[in-house]
Design an enzyme around this catalytic site. Structure first.
Site, PDB file in Angstrom:
ATOM      1  N   CYS A  79       0.820  -1.211   0.000  1.00 34.53           N
ATOM      2  CA  CYS A  79       0.000   0.000   0.000  1.00 34.53           C
ATOM      3  C   CYS A  79       0.858   1.268   0.000  1.00 34.53           C
ATOM      4  CB  CYS A  79      -0.934  -0.024   1.207  1.00 34.53           C
ATOM      5  SG  CYS A  79      -1.774   1.530   1.547  1.00 34.53           S
ATOM      6  N   CYS A 408       1.487  21.183   9.292  1.00 31.76           N
ATOM      7  CA  CYS A 408       1.427  19.752   8.976  1.00 31.76           C
ATOM      8  C   CYS A 408       2.590  19.331   8.087  1.00 31.76           C
ATOM      9  CB  CYS A 408       0.095  19.403   8.308  1.00 31.76           C
ATOM     10  SG  CYS A 408      -0.206  20.296   6.768  1.00 31.76           S
TER      11      CYS A 408
END
Length: 450
Positions: A79, A408
């Protein structure tokens, strides 16, 4: 540099890079090895050769780190959505402290060697924390799959049991995939087929209310599917359709229409409840958002006479925690639906000292100052690209006495601090682990005018 692609080399990993990869030196050449940990001795194969470094694929580990763990996720390596699940969780938090230190060392804002970097605040149970998913949909052999593209590719990895995804949102996407097959919904592909591209599912942690957006390159007849889906999952309160006909990698197009249910869902943070439109931004880890916003409020230290700007305000979440403690609060965001939510949230909470406008912070704040408004404090929570240069220049021109920067992206934070540190003292940086098992972290920076 004599290294060649496919060449196999032994390597001792000296440290970890900002993307969670292991870093070592082979005959003075920098080598990046995803999946390797600090202190390990590995055997790897060169996958690309650049001017100043090479990347390599991990083949075998000859000496393992004592902090290496077996990832509980069966598709972890395939993934690529998480990068450091193979590192013990307490050491992930240490790594995130170091990521901030690395970014500061690279950009070197004034006095960075003496900044107080507080230890990353982690989660007690760092699983199933993502309350929002955005999965791509594709059709394989007549069967629909939903998941994420493998890193650096357009190869879809089907995800049916994600370790970091909220379990209800995962159940909904799994159920939806079966219904897409049942109703023979057109599924997009890049070559020729117009149809469903992406599905967004978001759950409000406080209320279990769910909203869903279908992103499609064409109009879809979804009424029969919606009837089945809402019967199976009564938690769903909003279903919207977003049309995105572009060939770009942008997930959303400009037009979003509510197909079924309410315009918003209700969520809570700190001590108040607020509304969320489908397109409005909200942090994807509600549990840690409590921690993050609490840190931001504490760092700003407002007083009753303060006028505060909440830049990149979204639906008003951080600012509304301050509204009852200050003279006035102003915010802006580029998504009009978010501003509509912010206005409604302020009204619902009984605040008449809040003012919100849709647009870019770098355009609106100078306009306010031109009109005579002056802020005592400013809080910024920009996207990963960091602060716009025009906004940075505006802050440095007007110099509010207090500032909190919620970031972030540690790299763009450190870059922006180069300018900000000329006017502001950096009192501390408090990292909050919003994204366990990934290389990303969130940080709250307390700045006070010199």
């Amino acid at each position: 540099m004599n290294l060649q692609v496919k060449q196999r080399i032994p390597l001792k990993i000296k440290r970890m890079g900002i993307n969670g990869e292991g870093i070592g030196f082979y005959k003075k050449t920098l080598v990046f090895v995803p999946g390797a940990l600090k202190g390990e001795e590995v055997f790897c194969q060169i996958t690309s050769v650049k001017r100043n470094f090479v990347t390599a694929r991990l083949l075998t580990i000859n000496k393992k780190s004592k902090f290496r763990v077996q990832p509980a996720c069966s598709i972890y390596e395939e993934c690529g959505g998480c990068q450091i699940m193979h590192l013990r969780y307490d050491k992930q938090l240490d790594f995130k402290d170091d990521v901030i230190a690395q970014a500061l060392k690279k950009f070197k804002p004034a006095g960075y060697e003496n900044y107080e970097i507080r230890h990353t605040l982690g989660m007690e149970n760092p699983q199933h924390y993502r309350a929002k998913l955005q999965f791509q949909t594709r059709s394989f052999g007549g069967s629909v799959k939903a998941g994420l593209f493998a890193e650096g590719s357009h190869r879809l990895v089907s995800i049916e049991d994600c370790l970091v995804q909220d379990q209800l949102t995962q159940q909904i996407i799994n159920g939806l995939v079966k219904l897409l097959d049942k109703h023979k919904t057109p599924i997009y592909n890049e070559r020729k087929i117009a149809g469903l591209r992406t599905v967004m599912v978001r759950k409000a942690q406080a209320t279990d209310q769910v909203q869903l957006i279908f992103v499609s390159s064409r109009d879809l007849h979804l009424a029969p599917l919606i009837k089945d889906l809402t019967a199976d999952f009564p938690q769903i309160k909003t279903i919207a359709l977003n049309l995105n006909t572009s060939k770009s990698s942008d997930i959303y197009g400009e037009k979003t229409e509510i197909l079924w249910g309410t315009d918003t869902i209700k969520e809570e943070v700190l001590d108040y409840r607020f509304s969320l439109s489908p397109r409005a931004f909200y942090q994807l880890n509600p549990q840690q958002t409590q921690v993050l916003y609490g840190q931001a409020v504490a760092a700003l230290q407002v007083s009753p006479e303060d006028h505060v700007i909440d830049a990149y305000c979204g639906v008003g979440t951080i600012g509304l925690a301050l509204a009852g403690k200050v003279k006035s609060l102003r915010g802006m965001d580029i998504i009009p639906e978010a501003i509509a939510d912010a206005k409604q949230n302020a009204q619902d909470m009984g605040f008449d000292n809040c003012h919100y406008e849709a647009g870019k912070a770098e355009d609106i704040i100078p306009k306010w100052y031109h009109e005579g408004y002056r802020a005592d404090a400013i809080i910024v929570d920009p996207p990963r690209t960091g602060l716009d240069d025009k906004l940075l220049d505006t802050i440095l021109k007007y110099q509010p006495a207090k500032m909190v920067y919620v970031s972030c992206n540690t790299s763009t934070l450190a870059r922006d601090l180069v300018k900000l540190a000329k006017v502001y003292d950096v009192k501390y940086i408090q990292s909050v682990d919003m994204f366990p098992h990934t290389a990303r972290t969130e940080a709250v920076v307390k700045l006070v005018k010199k």
